[in-house]
Design a protein around this motif. Structure first.
Motif, PDB file in Angstrom:
ATOM      1  N   CYS A  83     -32.551 -40.677  -9.926  1.00  0.00           N
ATOM      2  CA  CYS A  83     -31.162 -40.345  -9.590  1.00  0.00           C
ATOM      3  C   CYS A  83     -30.580 -41.417  -8.670  1.00  0.00           C
ATOM      4  O   CYS A  83     -31.296 -42.237  -8.105  1.00  0.00           O
ATOM      5  CB  CYS A  83     -31.091 -39.007  -8.863  1.00  0.00           C
ATOM      6  N   GLY A  84     -29.274 -41.384  -8.502  1.00  0.00           N
ATOM      7  CA  GLY A  84     -28.611 -42.132  -7.441  1.00  0.00           C
ATOM      8  C   GLY A  84     -28.050 -41.138  -6.440  1.00  0.00           C
ATOM      9  O   GLY A  84     -27.679 -40.014  -6.815  1.00  0.00           O
ATOM     10  N   ALA A  85     -27.990 -41.511  -5.157  1.00  0.00           N
ATOM     11  CA  ALA A  85     -27.535 -40.552  -4.150  1.00  0.00           C
ATOM     12  C   ALA A  85     -26.846 -41.250  -2.990  1.00  0.00           C
ATOM     13  O   ALA A  85     -27.174 -42.385  -2.633  1.00  0.00           O
ATOM     14  CB  ALA A  85     -28.714 -39.725  -3.634  1.00  0.00           C
ATOM     15  N   THR A  86     -25.889 -40.550  -2.399  1.00  0.00           N
ATOM     16  CA  THR A  86     -25.254 -40.958  -1.145  1.00  0.00           C
ATOM     17  C   THR A  86     -24.728 -39.695  -0.486  1.00  0.00           C
ATOM     18  O   THR A  86     -24.901 -38.590  -1.010  1.00  0.00           O
ATOM     19  CB  THR A  86     -24.138 -41.989  -1.380  1.00  0.00           C
ATOM     20  N   ALA A  87     -24.081 -39.834   0.672  1.00  0.00           N
ATOM     21  CA  ALA A  87     -23.616 -38.649   1.392  1.00  0.00           C
ATOM     22  C   ALA A  87     -22.455 -38.997   2.304  1.00  0.00           C
ATOM     23  O   ALA A  87     -22.306 -40.142   2.746  1.00  0.00           O
ATOM     24  CB  ALA A  87     -24.755 -38.044   2.215  1.00  0.00           C
ATOM     25  N   THR A  90     -21.419 -34.683   5.984  1.00  0.00           N
ATOM     26  CA  THR A  90     -21.750 -33.278   5.792  1.00  0.00           C
ATOM     27  C   THR A  90     -22.366 -32.959   4.434  1.00  0.00           C
ATOM     28  O   THR A  90     -23.166 -32.040   4.312  1.00  0.00           O
ATOM     29  CB  THR A  90     -20.501 -32.394   5.955  1.00  0.00           C
ATOM     30  N   ARG A  91     -22.006 -33.708   3.385  1.00  0.00           N
ATOM     31  CA  ARG A  91     -22.399 -33.346   2.023  1.00  0.00           C
ATOM     32  C   ARG A  91     -23.127 -34.477   1.321  1.00  0.00           C
ATOM     33  O   ARG A  91     -22.674 -35.622   1.330  1.00  0.00           O
ATOM     34  CB  ARG A  91     -21.152 -32.948   1.217  1.00  0.00           C
ATOM     35  N   GLY A  92     -24.259 -34.166   0.690  1.00  0.00           N
ATOM     36  CA  GLY A  92     -24.995 -35.129  -0.107  1.00  0.00           C
ATOM     37  C   GLY A  92     -24.647 -35.002  -1.576  1.00  0.00           C
ATOM     38  O   GLY A  92     -24.475 -33.888  -2.086  1.00  0.00           O
ATOM     39  N   ILE A  93     -24.539 -36.139  -2.272  1.00  0.00           N
ATOM     40  CA  ILE A  93     -24.185 -36.185  -3.685  1.00  0.00           C
ATOM     41  C   ILE A  93     -25.323 -36.857  -4.447  1.00  0.00           C
ATOM     42  O   ILE A  93     -25.757 -37.953  -4.091  1.00  0.00           O
ATOM     43  CB  ILE A  93     -22.885 -36.975  -3.917  1.00  0.00           C
ATOM     44  N   VAL A  94     -25.809 -36.215  -5.524  1.00  0.00           N
ATOM     45  CA  VAL A  94     -26.879 -36.752  -6.367  1.00  0.00           C
ATOM     46  C   VAL A  94     -26.317 -36.934  -7.775  1.00  0.00           C
ATOM     47  O   VAL A  94     -25.805 -35.985  -8.370  1.00  0.00           O
ATOM     48  CB  VAL A  94     -28.098 -35.814  -6.401  1.00  0.00           C
ATOM     49  N   MET A  95     -26.434 -38.161  -8.302  1.00  0.00           N
ATOM     50  CA  MET A  95     -25.754 -38.512  -9.550  1.00  0.00           C
ATOM     51  C   MET A  95     -26.755 -38.946 -10.621  1.00  0.00           C
ATOM     52  O   MET A  95     -27.559 -39.860 -10.405  1.00  0.00           O
ATOM     53  CB  MET A  95     -24.734 -39.619  -9.294  1.00  0.00           C
ATOM     54  N   ASN A 107     -26.128 -36.616 -17.180  1.00  0.00           N
ATOM     55  CA  ASN A 107     -24.792 -36.901 -16.655  1.00  0.00           C
ATOM     56  C   ASN A 107     -24.417 -35.973 -15.509  1.00  0.00           C
ATOM     57  O   ASN A 107     -23.301 -36.028 -14.997  1.00  0.00           O
ATOM     58  CB  ASN A 107     -23.736 -36.806 -17.757  1.00  0.00           C
ATOM     59  N   GLN A 108     -25.329 -35.137 -15.085  1.00  0.00           N
ATOM     60  CA  GLN A 108     -25.005 -34.112 -14.092  1.00  0.00           C
ATOM     61  C   GLN A 108     -24.891 -34.694 -12.687  1.00  0.00           C
ATOM     62  O   GLN A 108     -25.653 -35.573 -12.287  1.00  0.00           O
ATOM     63  CB  GLN A 108     -26.055 -33.010 -14.102  1.00  0.00           C
ATOM     64  N   ILE A 109     -23.922 -34.177 -11.925  1.00  0.00           N
ATOM     65  CA  ILE A 109     -23.767 -34.480 -10.502  1.00  0.00           C
ATOM     66  C   ILE A 109     -23.997 -33.192  -9.733  1.00  0.00           C
ATOM     67  O   ILE A 109     -23.445 -32.142 -10.082  1.00  0.00           O
ATOM     68  CB  ILE A 109     -22.364 -35.032 -10.182  1.00  0.00           C
ATOM     69  N   GLU A 110     -24.811 -33.254  -8.686  1.00  0.00           N
ATOM     70  CA  GLU A 110     -25.089 -32.093  -7.856  1.00  0.00           C
ATOM     71  C   GLU A 110     -24.798 -32.419  -6.392  1.00  0.00           C
ATOM     72  O   GLU A 110     -24.692 -33.585  -6.013  1.00  0.00           O
ATOM     73  CB  GLU A 110     -26.544 -31.650  -8.020  1.00  0.00           C
ATOM     74  N   PHE A 111     -24.670 -31.381  -5.563  1.00  0.00           N
ATOM     75  CA  PHE A 111     -24.441 -31.605  -4.146  1.00  0.00           C
ATOM     76  C   PHE A 111     -25.245 -30.639  -3.300  1.00  0.00           C
ATOM     77  O   PHE A 111     -25.641 -29.567  -3.749  1.00  0.00           O
ATOM     78  CB  PHE A 111     -22.947 -31.508  -3.804  1.00  0.00           C
ATOM     79  N   VAL A 112     -25.494 -31.068  -2.053  1.00  0.00           N
ATOM     80  CA  VAL A 112     -26.139 -30.226  -1.051  1.00  0.00           C
ATOM     81  C   VAL A 112     -25.362 -30.361   0.258  1.00  0.00           C
ATOM     82  O   VAL A 112     -24.622 -31.326   0.462  1.00  0.00           O
ATOM     83  CB  VAL A 112     -27.615 -30.627  -0.810  1.00  0.00           C
ATOM     84  N   THR A 113     -25.533 -29.390   1.124  1.00  0.00           N
ATOM     85  CA  THR A 113     -24.996 -29.471   2.484  1.00  0.00           C
ATOM     86  C   THR A 113     -26.109 -29.996   3.375  1.00  0.00           C
ATOM     87  O   THR A 113     -27.138 -29.334   3.547  1.00  0.00           O
ATOM     88  CB  THR A 113     -24.501 -28.107   2.969  1.00  0.00           C
ATOM     89  N   ILE A 114     -25.910 -31.207   3.923  1.00  0.00           N
ATOM     90  CA  ILE A 114     -27.004 -31.920   4.606  1.00  0.00           C
ATOM     91  C   ILE A 114     -27.548 -31.143   5.800  1.00  0.00           C
ATOM     92  O   ILE A 114     -28.756 -31.116   6.041  1.00  0.00           O
ATOM     93  CB  ILE A 114     -26.514 -33.311   5.062  1.00  0.00           C
ATOM     94  N   ALA A 115     -26.684 -30.516   6.590  1.00  0.00           N
ATOM     95  CA  ALA A 115     -27.120 -29.887   7.837  1.00  0.00           C
ATOM     96  C   ALA A 115     -27.894 -28.605   7.631  1.00  0.00           C
ATOM     97  O   ALA A 115     -28.558 -28.132   8.546  1.00  0.00           O
ATOM     98  CB  ALA A 115     -25.917 -29.622   8.741  1.00  0.00           C
ATOM     99  N   SER A 116     -27.817 -28.025   6.431  1.00  0.00           N
ATOM    100  CA  SER A 116     -28.556 -26.804   6.144  1.00  0.00           C
ATOM    101  C   SER A 116     -29.692 -27.116   5.185  1.00  0.00           C
ATOM    102  O   SER A 116     -29.946 -28.263   4.837  1.00  0.00           O
ATOM    103  CB  SER A 116     -27.621 -25.741   5.559  1.00  0.00           C
ATOM    104  N   VAL A 143     -19.727 -43.783  -5.224  1.00  0.00           N
ATOM    105  CA  VAL A 143     -19.509 -44.694  -6.350  1.00  0.00           C
ATOM    106  C   VAL A 143     -20.863 -45.018  -6.984  1.00  0.00           C
ATOM    107  O   VAL A 143     -21.797 -45.414  -6.289  1.00  0.00           O
ATOM    108  CB  VAL A 143     -18.822 -45.996  -5.890  1.00  0.00           C
ATOM    109  N   ALA A 144     -20.971 -44.860  -8.321  1.00  0.00           N
ATOM    110  CA  ALA A 144     -22.200 -45.146  -9.060  1.00  0.00           C
ATOM    111  C   ALA A 144     -21.971 -46.330  -9.980  1.00  0.00           C
ATOM    112  O   ALA A 144     -21.071 -46.297 -10.829  1.00  0.00           O
ATOM    113  CB  ALA A 144     -22.627 -43.929  -9.871  1.00  0.00           C
ATOM    114  N   ALA A 145     -22.784 -47.379  -9.827  1.00  0.00           N
ATOM    115  CA  ALA A 145     -22.632 -48.611 -10.605  1.00  0.00           C
ATOM    116  C   ALA A 145     -23.811 -48.808 -11.539  1.00  0.00           C
ATOM    117  O   ALA A 145     -24.966 -48.795 -11.108  1.00  0.00           O
ATOM    118  CB  ALA A 145     -22.508 -49.813  -9.667  1.00  0.00           C
ATOM    119  N   GLY A 146     -23.524 -49.008 -12.846  1.00  0.00           N
ATOM    120  CA  GLY A 146     -24.550 -49.335 -13.823  1.00  0.00           C
ATOM    121  C   GLY A 146     -25.558 -48.228 -14.021  1.00  0.00           C
ATOM    122  O   GLY A 146     -25.324 -47.062 -13.676  1.00  0.00           O
ATOM    123  N   GLY A 147     -26.685 -48.587 -14.623  1.00  0.00           N
ATOM    124  CA  GLY A 147     -27.770 -47.652 -14.852  1.00  0.00           C
ATOM    125  C   GLY A 147     -28.289 -47.705 -16.266  1.00  0.00           C
ATOM    126  O   GLY A 147     -27.722 -48.359 -17.145  1.00  0.00           O
TER     127      GLY A 147
END
Length: 335
Positions: A83-87, A90-95, A107-116, A143-147
């Motif tokens: 996966c690719g990830a950034t945050a 407060t919120r983490g994004i996994v792409m 193609n799924q994007i998911e998120f988490v709340t970092i502090a919990s 932003v997700a580049a290439g892959g």
């Protein structure tokens, strides 16, 4: 004649023991926020791990400001890796990522709340399903580049607004000849840096402006030996990259300066497709597989970003794996 206080003037209020600034009408308190106020330190979170032959949806977290072992954070919605990830703060994004049970790129994007702690939730979809994208971001954008896609590779760059949910939007294109990249993304609040393969697997660094849209432009050649699998992380000034297939070196770049790649130091061992997470001061390497044995590691090591030198032991993950991704709520894209 009365002296006029300039807008933006500072003073220390001895009664409230707070720093204040003049807004043109009155003095108001200066407020600050940081990951330390919410989590006890900048928190690193892992996602998308290959623990072959039994792929898992594990996520760990750890405090980058200290040292210690990873602790279970929750689970991804499915067993994927690469996966690719950034945050944001407060919120983490996994792409994206690779889905072994269907032998396809996700193609799924998911998120988490970092502090919990808790399981990842659905965010939306990428414009093109792919794995091993270079992902970087600011407080507002990921932003997700290439892959890698099925089959071949993709030159697509797309992005999402982190605070909302929804599908990714087209950003531009990678200009590298081969865009089958790895998780080599980092940046400042304004500039994203990605590591993209070239046909001979030598790899180059490219950049883009996070707040706009457009294609990548060449930033620098890679400074170390080893090909195509670099992870990345940064503070707002310097980016670090490591985790090559056949090298244990760490490359550094000065984010604001083109052509600045230089040798930083070494990991203690060569660990293929290791991940990374960073704070304003530290860069932590995460897991990876030994070469050529492909023995999976639970190792975490760290360096001080603004110095140079070899990695030092940080602690252990709660699992061993490779093709692993890291993110944090205190990286360089947040300032």
């Amino acid at each position: 004649m009365t002296n006029k206080v300039p807008v933006g003037a500072f003073r220390f209020n001895t009664e409230s023991a707070k720093l204040e600034y003049f807004d043109g009408n009155q003095y108001v308190n200066i407020t600050t926020d940081s990951p330390e106020q919410h989590t006890g330190g900048t928190r690193g979170v892992t996602a998308g791990v290959n623990v072959s032959p039994n792929w898992q949806e594990y996520m760990d977290f750890f405090n980058i400001s200290t040292t210690g072992n990873g602790t279970d954070f929750g689970d991804m919605s499915q067993d994927i890796f690469g996966c690719g990830a950034t945050a944001s703060s407060t919120r983490g994004i996994v792409m994206g990522g690779y889905h072994p049970s269907t032998a396809s790129n996700n193609n799924q994007i998911e998120f988490v709340t970092i502090a919990s702690q808790g399981n990842a939730q659905d965010f939306g979809d990428m414009t093109v399903g792919r794995s091993t994208s270079c992902v970087s971001g600011s407080q507002t954008r990921a932003v997700a580049a290439g892959g890698a896609k099925t089959p071949g590779s993709s030159n697509v760059i797309d992005y999402v607004m982190i605070a909302s949910t929804g599908n990714a939007v087209d950003f531009g294109d990678c200009t590298a000849e081969n865009n089958n990249s790895s998780d080599g993304g980092c940046g400042s609040p304004t500039r994203g840096i990605c590591h993209l393969r070239t046909p001979n697997n030598a790899g180059h660094f490219y950049y883009y402006n996070i707040a706009t849209t457009g294609n990548t432009a060449e930033f620098s050649d890679k400074a170390i030996s080893g090909n195509n699998t670099l992870a990345g992380g940064s503070n707002a000034v310097r980016g670090l990259f490591q985790g090559a297939y056949n090298g244990n070196g760490i490359t550094a770049v000065t984010i604001s300066t083109l052509g600045s790649a230089f040798d930083f130091g070494d990991q203690t061992t060569t660990r293929y497709t290791a991940g990374a997470a960073a704070s304003g001061t530290r860069y932590v390497t995460i897991g990876g597989a030994g070469v050529p044995s492909y023995t999976m590691h639970n190792t975490m090591e760290y360096v001080q970003i603004m110095t140079q030198g070899n990695t030092v032991d940080f602690g252990d993950l709660s699992f061993s794996g490779y093709y692993i991704t890291g993110m944090s709520n205190g990286h360089g894209g947040l300032g």
